[in-house]
Design a protein around this motif. Structure first.
Motif, PDB file in Angstrom:
ATOM      1  N   ASP A   4       0.844  -1.197   0.000  1.00 39.53           N
ATOM      2  CA  ASP A   4       0.000   0.000   0.000  1.00 39.53           C
ATOM      3  C   ASP A   4       0.875   1.241   0.000  1.00 39.53           C
ATOM      4  OD1 ASP A   4      -2.264  -1.495   0.062  1.00 39.53           O
ATOM      5  OD2 ASP A   4      -2.322  -1.594   2.266  1.00 39.53           O
ATOM      6  N   THR A   5       0.499   2.201  -0.784  1.00 42.55           N
ATOM      7  CA  THR A   5       1.213   3.471  -0.823  1.00 42.55           C
ATOM      8  C   THR A   5       0.545   4.454   0.127  1.00 42.55           C
ATOM      9  OG1 THR A   5       1.808   3.138  -3.129  1.00 42.55           O
ATOM     10  CG2 THR A   5       1.943   5.385  -2.287  1.00 42.55           C
ATOM     11  N   ILE A   6       1.302   4.958   1.078  1.00 40.52           N
ATOM     12  CA  ILE A   6       0.764   5.913   2.034  1.00 40.52           C
ATOM     13  C   ILE A   6       0.900   7.312   1.456  1.00 40.52           C
ATOM     14  CG2 ILE A   6       0.984   6.872   4.345  1.00 40.52           C
ATOM     15  CD1 ILE A   6       2.140   4.215   5.228  1.00 40.52           C
ATOM     16  N   GLU A   7      -0.237   7.957   1.239  1.00 35.96           N
ATOM     17  CA  GLU A   7      -0.226   9.294   0.653  1.00 35.96           C
ATOM     18  C   GLU A   7       0.190  10.333   1.686  1.00 35.96           C
ATOM     19  OE1 GLU A   7      -3.220  12.360  -1.702  1.00 35.96           O
ATOM     20  OE2 GLU A   7      -3.970  10.490  -0.843  1.00 35.96           O
ATOM     21  N   ASP A   8       1.087  11.206   1.288  1.00 36.56           N
ATOM     22  CA  ASP A   8       1.533  12.278   2.167  1.00 36.56           C
ATOM     23  C   ASP A   8       0.514  13.414   2.085  1.00 36.56           C
ATOM     24  OD1 ASP A   8       2.791  14.199   3.626  1.00 36.56           O
ATOM     25  OD2 ASP A   8       4.744  13.975   2.661  1.00 36.56           O
ATOM     26  N   THR A   9      -0.298  13.567   3.126  1.00 40.46           N
ATOM     27  CA  THR A   9      -1.352  14.582   3.104  1.00 40.46           C
ATOM     28  C   THR A   9      -0.967  15.844   3.879  1.00 40.46           C
ATOM     29  OG1 THR A   9      -2.412  13.601   5.047  1.00 40.46           O
ATOM     30  CG2 THR A   9      -3.165  12.847   2.867  1.00 40.46           C
ATOM     31  N   ARG A  10       0.301  15.984   4.204  1.00 40.03           N
ATOM     32  CA  ARG A  10       0.718  17.182   4.922  1.00 40.03           C
ATOM     33  C   ARG A  10       0.513  18.422   4.063  1.00 40.03           C
ATOM     34  NH1 ARG A  10       6.731  16.420   6.468  1.00 40.03           N
ATOM     35  NH2 ARG A  10       6.721  15.308   4.488  1.00 40.03           N
ATOM     36  N   VAL A  11       0.207  19.514   4.711  1.00 33.37           N
ATOM     37  CA  VAL A  11       0.005  20.782   4.010  1.00 33.37           C
ATOM     38  C   VAL A  11       1.351  21.318   3.524  1.00 33.37           C
ATOM     39  CG1 VAL A  11      -0.811  23.161   4.258  1.00 33.37           C
ATOM     40  CG2 VAL A  11      -2.009  21.290   5.404  1.00 33.37           C
ATOM     41  N   PHE A  12       1.368  21.809   2.312  1.00 35.19           N
ATOM     42  CA  PHE A  12       2.609  22.370   1.767  1.00 35.19           C
ATOM     43  C   PHE A  12       2.309  23.610   0.946  1.00 35.19           C
ATOM     44  CE2 PHE A  12       1.111  19.604  -1.610  1.00 35.19           C
ATOM     45  CZ  PHE A  12       1.312  20.366  -2.748  1.00 35.19           C
ATOM     46  N   THR A  27      15.070  35.262  -6.049  1.00 38.30           N
ATOM     47  CA  THR A  27      14.453  35.027  -4.747  1.00 38.30           C
ATOM     48  C   THR A  27      13.387  33.943  -4.823  1.00 38.30           C
ATOM     49  OG1 THR A  27      14.727  37.401  -4.302  1.00 38.30           O
ATOM     50  CG2 THR A  27      13.330  36.149  -2.785  1.00 38.30           C
ATOM     51  N   PRO A  28      13.390  32.991  -3.896  1.00 37.63           N
ATOM     52  CA  PRO A  28      12.292  32.021  -3.833  1.00 37.63           C
ATOM     53  C   PRO A  28      11.114  32.644  -3.089  1.00 37.63           C
ATOM     54  CG  PRO A  28      13.909  31.524  -2.142  1.00 37.63           C
ATOM     55  CD  PRO A  28      14.447  32.712  -2.901  1.00 37.63           C
ATOM     56  N   ILE A  29       9.902  32.492  -3.602  1.00 42.33           N
ATOM     57  CA  ILE A  29       8.714  32.990  -2.918  1.00 42.33           C
ATOM     58  C   ILE A  29       7.697  31.852  -2.778  1.00 42.33           C
ATOM     59  CG2 ILE A  29       9.017  35.346  -3.758  1.00 42.33           C
ATOM     60  CD1 ILE A  29       6.699  34.766  -5.744  1.00 42.33           C
ATOM     61  N   LEU A  30       6.774  32.004  -1.856  1.00 45.94           N
ATOM     62  CA  LEU A  30       5.717  31.020  -1.661  1.00 45.94           C
ATOM     63  C   LEU A  30       4.488  31.430  -2.467  1.00 45.94           C
ATOM     64  CD1 LEU A  30       5.903  30.426   2.199  1.00 45.94           C
ATOM     65  CD2 LEU A  30       7.193  29.308   0.373  1.00 45.94           C
ATOM     66  N   ILE A  81       7.528  23.494   0.183  1.00 43.83           N
ATOM     67  CA  ILE A  81       7.928  23.384   1.580  1.00 43.83           C
ATOM     68  C   ILE A  81       6.694  23.012   2.393  1.00 43.83           C
ATOM     69  CG2 ILE A  81       7.591  25.871   1.986  1.00 43.83           C
ATOM     70  CD1 ILE A  81       9.840  25.660   4.101  1.00 43.83           C
ATOM     71  N   TYR A  82       6.857  22.076   3.321  1.00 44.21           N
ATOM     72  CA  TYR A  82       5.737  21.644   4.147  1.00 44.21           C
ATOM     73  C   TYR A  82       5.488  22.653   5.270  1.00 44.21           C
ATOM     74  CZ  TYR A  82       5.697  17.169   1.753  1.00 44.21           C
ATOM     75  OH  TYR A  82       5.591  16.196   0.791  1.00 44.21           O
ATOM     76  N   LEU A  83       4.221  22.739   5.662  1.00 44.64           N
ATOM     77  CA  LEU A  83       3.807  23.715   6.664  1.00 44.64           C
ATOM     78  C   LEU A  83       4.569  23.555   7.973  1.00 44.64           C
ATOM     79  CD1 LEU A  83       1.898  25.954   7.666  1.00 44.64           C
ATOM     80  CD2 LEU A  83       0.234  24.169   8.221  1.00 44.64           C
TER      81      LEU A  83
END
Length: 357
Positions: A4-12, A27-30, A81-83
Protein backbone atom coordinates in the motif's frame (compact mmCIF):
# COMPACT_ATOMS: atom_id res chain seq x y z
CA UNK A 1 3.98 -8.62 -3.63
CA UNK A 2 1.53 -5.69 -3.39
CA UNK A 3 2.27 -2.85 -0.99
CA UNK A 4 0.00 0.00 0.00
CA UNK A 5 1.21 3.47 -0.82
CA UNK A 6 0.76 5.91 2.03
CA UNK A 7 -0.23 9.29 0.65
CA UNK A 8 1.53 12.28 2.17
CA UNK A 9 -1.35 14.58 3.10
CA UNK A 10 0.72 17.18 4.92
CA UNK A 11 0.00 20.78 4.01
CA UNK A 12 2.61 22.37 1.77
CA UNK A 13 3.27 25.56 -0.18
CA UNK A 14 4.61 25.65 -3.72
CA UNK A 15 7.84 27.56 -4.26
CA UNK A 16 8.46 29.81 -7.25
CA UNK A 17 11.88 31.24 -8.08
CA UNK A 18 11.66 34.78 -9.42
CA UNK A 19 14.15 37.26 -10.84
CA UNK A 20 13.23 40.84 -10.04
CA UNK A 21 14.40 44.47 -9.83
CA UNK A 22 17.07 46.14 -11.88
CA UNK A 23 19.63 44.30 -9.77
CA UNK A 24 18.42 40.92 -11.00
CA UNK A 25 17.71 39.46 -7.56
CA UNK A 26 16.92 35.74 -7.54
CA UNK A 27 14.45 35.03 -4.75
CA UNK A 28 12.29 32.02 -3.83
CA UNK A 29 8.71 32.99 -2.92
CA UNK A 30 5.72 31.02 -1.66
CA UNK A 31 2.60 30.71 -3.81
CA UNK A 32 -1.00 30.80 -2.68
CA UNK A 33 -3.60 28.24 -3.59
CA UNK A 34 -7.34 28.29 -2.88
CA UNK A 35 -6.74 28.03 0.84
CA UNK A 36 -7.98 31.29 2.36
CA UNK A 37 -6.20 34.52 3.28
CA UNK A 38 -2.93 33.01 4.50
CA UNK A 39 -0.97 35.89 6.09
CA UNK A 40 1.82 33.34 6.52
CA UNK A 41 2.63 33.59 2.80
CA UNK A 42 2.62 37.40 2.88
CA UNK A 43 4.92 37.45 5.91
CA UNK A 44 7.48 35.05 4.43
CA UNK A 45 7.49 36.65 0.97
CA UNK A 46 7.85 40.17 2.35
CA UNK A 47 10.73 39.09 4.57
CA UNK A 48 12.50 37.36 1.66
CA UNK A 49 12.18 40.28 -0.77
CA UNK A 50 13.09 42.90 1.83
CA UNK A 51 16.13 40.88 2.84
CA UNK A 52 17.43 40.84 -0.75
CA UNK A 53 16.99 44.58 -1.09
CA UNK A 54 18.48 45.42 2.31
CA UNK A 55 21.57 43.32 1.61
CA UNK A 56 22.14 45.14 -1.70
CA UNK A 57 21.75 48.46 0.12
CA UNK A 58 23.97 47.21 2.97
CA UNK A 59 21.12 47.76 5.42
CA UNK A 60 20.86 44.29 6.94
CA UNK A 61 18.91 44.27 10.18
CA UNK A 62 20.10 42.12 13.05
CA UNK A 63 16.51 40.94 13.48
CA UNK A 64 16.28 39.79 9.87
CA UNK A 65 19.70 38.18 9.60
CA UNK A 66 18.22 34.71 10.11
CA UNK A 67 15.96 35.08 7.06
CA UNK A 68 18.91 34.18 4.85
CA UNK A 69 18.86 30.66 6.33
CA UNK A 70 15.22 30.33 5.30
CA UNK A 71 16.04 31.70 1.84
CA UNK A 72 18.81 29.14 1.33
CA UNK A 73 16.54 26.37 2.57
CA UNK A 74 13.83 27.30 0.05
CA UNK A 75 16.40 27.42 -2.74
CA UNK A 76 17.49 23.89 -1.85
CA UNK A 77 13.93 22.57 -1.69
CA UNK A 78 13.17 24.07 -5.12
CA UNK A 79 9.49 23.08 -5.51
CA UNK A 80 7.62 23.03 -2.18
CA UNK A 81 7.93 23.38 1.58
CA UNK A 82 5.74 21.64 4.15
CA UNK A 83 3.81 23.71 6.66
CA UNK A 84 5.41 22.12 9.73
CA UNK A 85 8.89 22.80 8.34
CA UNK A 86 8.01 26.43 7.60
CA UNK A 87 6.48 27.02 11.04
CA UNK A 88 9.51 25.50 12.74
CA UNK A 89 11.90 27.81 10.89
CA UNK A 90 9.78 30.87 11.60
CA UNK A 91 9.69 29.79 15.23
CA UNK A 92 13.51 29.73 15.26
CA UNK A 93 13.52 33.27 13.83
CA UNK A 94 11.20 34.50 16.57
CA UNK A 95 13.26 32.80 19.29
CA UNK A 96 16.46 34.39 17.92
CA UNK A 97 14.82 37.81 17.92
CA UNK A 98 13.70 37.30 21.53
CA UNK A 99 17.26 36.37 22.53
CA UNK A 100 18.75 39.53 21.02
CA UNK A 101 15.87 41.87 21.93
CA UNK A 102 14.72 41.48 25.56
CA UNK A 103 11.82 43.89 24.92
CA UNK A 104 10.30 41.32 22.54
CA UNK A 105 10.32 38.36 24.95
CA UNK A 106 6.69 38.66 26.04
CA UNK A 107 5.46 39.18 22.49
CA UNK A 108 7.57 36.30 21.21
CA UNK A 109 5.94 33.82 23.58
CA UNK A 110 2.45 34.88 22.41
CA UNK A 111 3.43 34.79 18.77
CA UNK A 112 4.86 31.30 18.94
CA UNK A 113 1.38 30.14 19.92
CA UNK A 114 -0.10 32.26 17.13
CA UNK A 115 2.03 30.88 14.29
CA UNK A 116 -0.24 27.97 13.26
CA UNK A 117 -3.15 30.41 12.85
CA UNK A 118 -1.23 32.29 10.17
CA UNK A 119 -2.10 29.53 7.72
CA UNK A 120 -5.86 29.91 8.11
CA UNK A 121 -6.27 33.59 8.88
CA UNK A 122 -5.48 36.43 11.22
CA UNK A 123 -7.84 38.78 13.02
CA UNK A 124 -7.25 42.43 12.11
CA UNK A 125 -9.03 45.67 12.97
CA UNK A 126 -8.29 48.38 10.36
CA UNK A 127 -8.45 52.04 11.29
CA UNK A 128 -10.54 53.68 8.56
CA UNK A 129 -9.06 57.12 9.25
CA UNK A 130 -5.31 56.50 9.50
CA UNK A 131 -4.87 53.46 7.25
CA UNK A 132 -3.16 51.64 10.14
CA UNK A 133 -4.02 48.95 12.70
CA UNK A 134 -4.08 48.97 16.54
CA UNK A 135 -0.57 48.82 17.95
CA UNK A 136 -1.47 46.13 20.47
CA UNK A 137 -3.04 43.77 17.91
CA UNK A 138 -1.05 40.56 17.56
CA UNK A 139 -0.95 41.11 13.80
CA UNK A 140 0.75 44.49 14.30
CA UNK A 141 3.09 43.07 16.94
CA UNK A 142 4.06 40.22 14.61
CA UNK A 143 4.57 42.20 11.41
CA UNK A 144 5.76 45.55 12.74
CA UNK A 145 7.21 45.21 16.24
CA UNK A 146 8.88 41.85 15.80
CA UNK A 147 9.89 41.75 12.13
CA UNK A 148 10.07 45.52 11.50
CA UNK A 149 7.74 45.38 8.49
CA UNK A 150 5.19 47.99 7.42
CA UNK A 151 1.60 46.79 7.79
CA UNK A 152 -0.84 48.84 5.72
CA UNK A 153 -4.29 48.99 4.12
CA UNK A 154 -6.05 51.41 1.76
CA UNK A 155 -9.57 51.42 3.22
CA UNK A 156 -9.69 55.05 4.34
CA UNK A 157 -12.63 57.43 4.76
CA UNK A 158 -12.90 59.78 1.79
CA UNK A 159 -15.99 61.80 2.79
CA UNK A 160 -17.64 63.20 5.91
CA UNK A 161 -19.24 60.27 7.76
CA UNK A 162 -19.57 61.25 11.41
CA UNK A 163 -19.79 57.78 12.98
CA UNK A 164 -16.75 56.47 11.11
CA UNK A 165 -14.74 59.58 11.92
CA UNK A 166 -15.55 59.27 15.62
CA UNK A 167 -15.17 55.49 16.05
CA UNK A 168 -12.32 55.03 13.51
CA UNK A 169 -11.85 51.28 13.96
CA UNK A 170 -13.87 48.80 11.91
CA UNK A 171 -14.73 46.55 14.86
CA UNK A 172 -16.18 49.49 16.82
CA UNK A 173 -18.16 50.57 13.76
CA UNK A 174 -19.58 47.08 13.34
CA UNK A 175 -20.60 46.91 17.01
CA UNK A 176 -22.27 50.31 16.70
CA UNK A 177 -24.29 49.24 13.66
CA UNK A 178 -25.60 46.15 15.46
CA UNK A 179 -27.53 48.37 17.88
CA UNK A 180 -28.11 51.36 15.59
CA UNK A 181 -29.71 49.97 12.48
CA UNK A 182 -31.10 53.38 11.53
CA UNK A 183 -27.58 54.70 10.86
CA UNK A 184 -27.94 54.89 7.07
CA UNK A 185 -24.95 57.06 6.13
CA UNK A 186 -22.37 54.68 7.62
CA UNK A 187 -23.96 51.62 6.02
CA UNK A 188 -24.09 53.33 2.63
CA UNK A 189 -20.38 54.21 2.82
CA UNK A 190 -19.41 50.66 3.78
CA UNK A 191 -21.58 49.20 1.01
CA UNK A 192 -20.11 51.61 -1.54
CA UNK A 193 -16.56 50.64 -0.54
CA UNK A 194 -16.80 46.87 -0.25
CA UNK A 195 -13.52 46.51 -2.15
CA UNK A 196 -11.87 47.92 1.01
CA UNK A 197 -9.81 50.51 -0.82
CA UNK A 198 -10.49 54.16 -1.66
CA UNK A 199 -8.65 56.88 -3.58
CA UNK A 200 -7.92 58.59 -0.27
CA UNK A 201 -6.58 55.27 1.00
CA UNK A 202 -4.27 54.84 -2.00
CA UNK A 203 -2.90 58.35 -1.48
CA UNK A 204 -2.31 57.77 2.22
CA UNK A 205 -0.75 54.38 1.46
CA UNK A 206 1.70 55.93 -0.98
CA UNK A 207 2.55 58.77 1.41
CA UNK A 208 3.22 56.39 4.32
CA UNK A 209 5.82 54.30 2.48
CA UNK A 210 9.36 55.32 1.61
CA UNK A 211 10.69 54.75 -1.88
CA UNK A 212 12.03 51.23 -2.53
CA UNK A 213 10.25 49.88 0.51
CA UNK A 214 7.99 46.94 1.30
CA UNK A 215 4.80 46.41 3.27
CA UNK A 216 2.32 43.69 4.09
CA UNK A 217 -0.89 44.89 2.47
CA UNK A 218 -4.36 43.95 3.75
CA UNK A 219 -7.49 44.08 1.61
CA UNK A 220 -10.72 42.05 1.57
CA UNK A 221 -9.41 39.60 4.17
CA UNK A 222 -6.32 38.89 2.08
CA UNK A 223 -2.70 39.66 2.81
CA UNK A 224 -0.12 40.39 0.14
CA UNK A 225 3.35 41.81 -0.37
CA UNK A 226 3.37 45.45 -1.51
CA UNK A 227 6.36 47.29 -2.95
CA UNK A 228 6.78 51.02 -3.54
CA UNK A 229 9.38 51.43 -6.26
CA UNK A 230 11.96 54.17 -6.65
CA UNK A 231 9.59 55.94 -9.04
CA UNK A 232 6.85 55.99 -6.42
CA UNK A 233 4.60 53.41 -8.09
CA UNK A 234 2.88 50.72 -6.02
CA UNK A 235 3.12 47.04 -6.99
CA UNK A 236 1.61 43.85 -5.56
CA UNK A 237 3.53 40.58 -5.72
CA UNK A 238 1.68 37.96 -7.77
CA UNK A 239 1.43 34.76 -5.71
CA UNK A 240 -1.38 32.89 -7.47
CA UNK A 241 -0.30 29.26 -7.81
CA UNK A 242 -1.83 29.14 -11.29
CA UNK A 243 1.05 31.37 -12.41
CA UNK A 244 3.75 29.09 -11.07
CA UNK A 245 5.26 28.34 -14.48
CA UNK A 246 5.11 31.95 -15.64
CA UNK A 247 8.52 33.60 -15.55
CA UNK A 248 7.25 36.98 -16.73
CA UNK A 249 4.22 37.77 -14.57
CA UNK A 250 5.66 38.87 -11.22
CA UNK A 251 3.93 42.12 -10.23
CA UNK A 252 0.58 43.84 -10.63
CA UNK A 253 0.23 47.61 -10.35
CA UNK A 254 -1.95 49.10 -7.62
CA UNK A 255 -3.22 52.37 -9.04
CA UNK A 256 -7.02 52.30 -9.04
CA UNK A 257 -9.86 51.41 -6.69
CA UNK A 258 -11.67 49.29 -9.27
CA UNK A 259 -8.53 47.57 -10.57
CA UNK A 260 -9.64 48.10 -14.17
CA UNK A 261 -6.50 50.00 -15.14
CA UNK A 262 -4.07 47.91 -13.10
CA UNK A 263 -1.72 45.91 -15.31
CA UNK A 264 0.80 43.11 -14.92
CA UNK A 265 4.55 43.67 -14.89
CA UNK A 266 7.71 41.63 -15.27
CA UNK A 267 10.17 41.18 -12.44
CA UNK A 268 12.11 44.27 -13.47
CA UNK A 269 8.90 46.33 -13.70
CA UNK A 270 8.27 46.36 -17.44
CA UNK A 271 4.55 46.29 -18.37
CA UNK A 272 3.27 43.13 -20.01
CA UNK A 273 1.50 43.82 -23.31
CA UNK A 274 -2.09 42.76 -24.00
CA UNK A 275 -1.06 40.04 -26.43
CA UNK A 276 0.95 38.38 -23.67
CA UNK A 277 -1.96 38.25 -21.22
CA UNK A 278 -3.38 35.11 -22.83
CA UNK A 279 -0.65 33.30 -20.90
CA UNK A 280 -2.48 34.16 -17.67
CA UNK A 281 -5.80 32.69 -18.83
CA UNK A 282 -4.12 29.56 -20.16
CA UNK A 283 -2.24 28.92 -16.93
CA UNK A 284 -5.21 29.65 -14.68
CA UNK A 285 -7.06 26.83 -16.42
CA UNK A 286 -4.33 24.33 -15.64
CA UNK A 287 -4.57 24.37 -11.83
CA UNK A 288 -4.74 20.88 -10.36
CA UNK A 289 -7.89 20.57 -8.23
CA UNK A 290 -6.32 17.77 -6.20
CA UNK A 291 -3.57 20.12 -5.09
CA UNK A 292 -6.17 22.65 -3.95
CA UNK A 293 -7.89 19.99 -1.85
CA UNK A 294 -4.57 18.86 -0.42
CA UNK A 295 -3.63 22.35 0.71
CA UNK A 296 -7.00 22.74 2.44
CA UNK A 297 -6.33 19.70 4.66
CA UNK A 298 -4.92 21.68 7.55
CA UNK A 299 -4.09 19.34 10.42
CA UNK A 300 -5.02 21.21 13.58
CA UNK A 301 -3.48 18.64 15.91
CA UNK A 302 -0.17 18.84 14.06
CA UNK A 303 -0.25 22.63 14.21
CA UNK A 304 -0.98 22.58 17.93
CA UNK A 305 1.91 20.19 18.50
CA UNK A 306 4.23 22.47 16.56
CA UNK A 307 3.08 25.49 18.56
CA UNK A 308 3.64 23.68 21.87
CA UNK A 309 7.10 22.53 20.83
CA UNK A 310 8.15 26.01 19.70
CA UNK A 311 6.74 27.59 22.86
CA UNK A 312 8.57 25.02 24.99
CA UNK A 313 11.76 25.73 23.05
CA UNK A 314 11.38 29.43 23.74
CA UNK A 315 10.71 28.81 27.44
CA UNK A 316 13.86 26.68 27.72
CA UNK A 317 15.99 29.35 26.07
CA UNK A 318 14.40 32.05 28.21
CA UNK A 319 15.05 30.01 31.40
CA UNK A 320 18.69 29.42 30.45
CA UNK A 321 19.16 33.12 29.68
CA UNK A 322 17.60 34.07 33.03
CA UNK A 323 19.82 31.65 34.95
CA UNK A 324 22.85 32.97 33.09
CA UNK A 325 21.99 36.55 34.04
CA UNK A 326 21.40 35.52 37.68
CA UNK A 327 24.76 33.76 37.73
CA UNK A 328 26.45 36.85 36.28
CA UNK A 329 24.77 39.06 38.89
CA UNK A 330 25.88 36.74 41.69
CA UNK A 331 29.41 36.70 40.31
CA UNK A 332 29.45 40.49 40.12
CA UNK A 333 28.18 40.68 43.70
CA UNK A 334 30.94 38.35 44.93
CA UNK A 335 33.59 40.33 43.07
CA UNK A 336 32.24 43.54 44.55
CA UNK A 337 32.33 42.10 48.08
CA UNK A 338 35.85 40.82 47.51
CA UNK A 339 37.04 44.25 46.36
CA UNK A 340 35.45 45.90 49.39
CA UNK A 341 37.15 43.40 51.70
CA UNK A 342 40.48 43.99 49.98
CA UNK A 343 40.03 47.73 50.47
CA UNK A 344 39.29 47.24 54.19
CA UNK A 345 42.35 45.01 54.62
CA UNK A 346 44.49 47.56 52.83
CA UNK A 347 43.22 50.36 55.08
CA UNK A 348 43.99 48.29 58.18
CA UNK A 349 47.56 47.70 57.00
CA UNK A 350 48.03 51.41 56.37
CA UNK A 351 46.80 52.30 59.88
CA UNK A 352 49.01 49.64 61.43
CA UNK A 353 52.00 50.95 59.50
CA UNK A 354 51.40 54.48 60.80
CA UNK A 355 51.29 53.32 64.43
CA UNK A 356 54.58 51.41 64.17
CA UNK A 357 56.33 54.34 62.61
Amino acid sequence: MVTDTIEDTRVFFSIKHISWSEYGFHTPILLQDANGPCPLIALVNTLLLKYEFDIQQQQESVKLAGINDLRKHLLRLETKIYLDDLLSRLGDLIVNIAETSPDCEGDAAKLLDLLPQLHTGLSVNPNLITGKFPKDDLSTVLFTSLFELNFEHGWVLDEDVTVIRELEFFDKIQDFLLTNEEEVQTKEWLDANKTQVTNAGLEKLSDSLDFNNFAIYFRNNHFNTLFKSGSGDLFLLMTDSSLKSSKNIIWQSLTTVSGKDDIFYTGDFFPILDEDLQEIENQRGEVDDSDMILVKQLQEEEDQRMAEEMHKKYQNIHTKATKKLEAQDKKSELISKSKKQQTKDSDKKKKSSCIIT
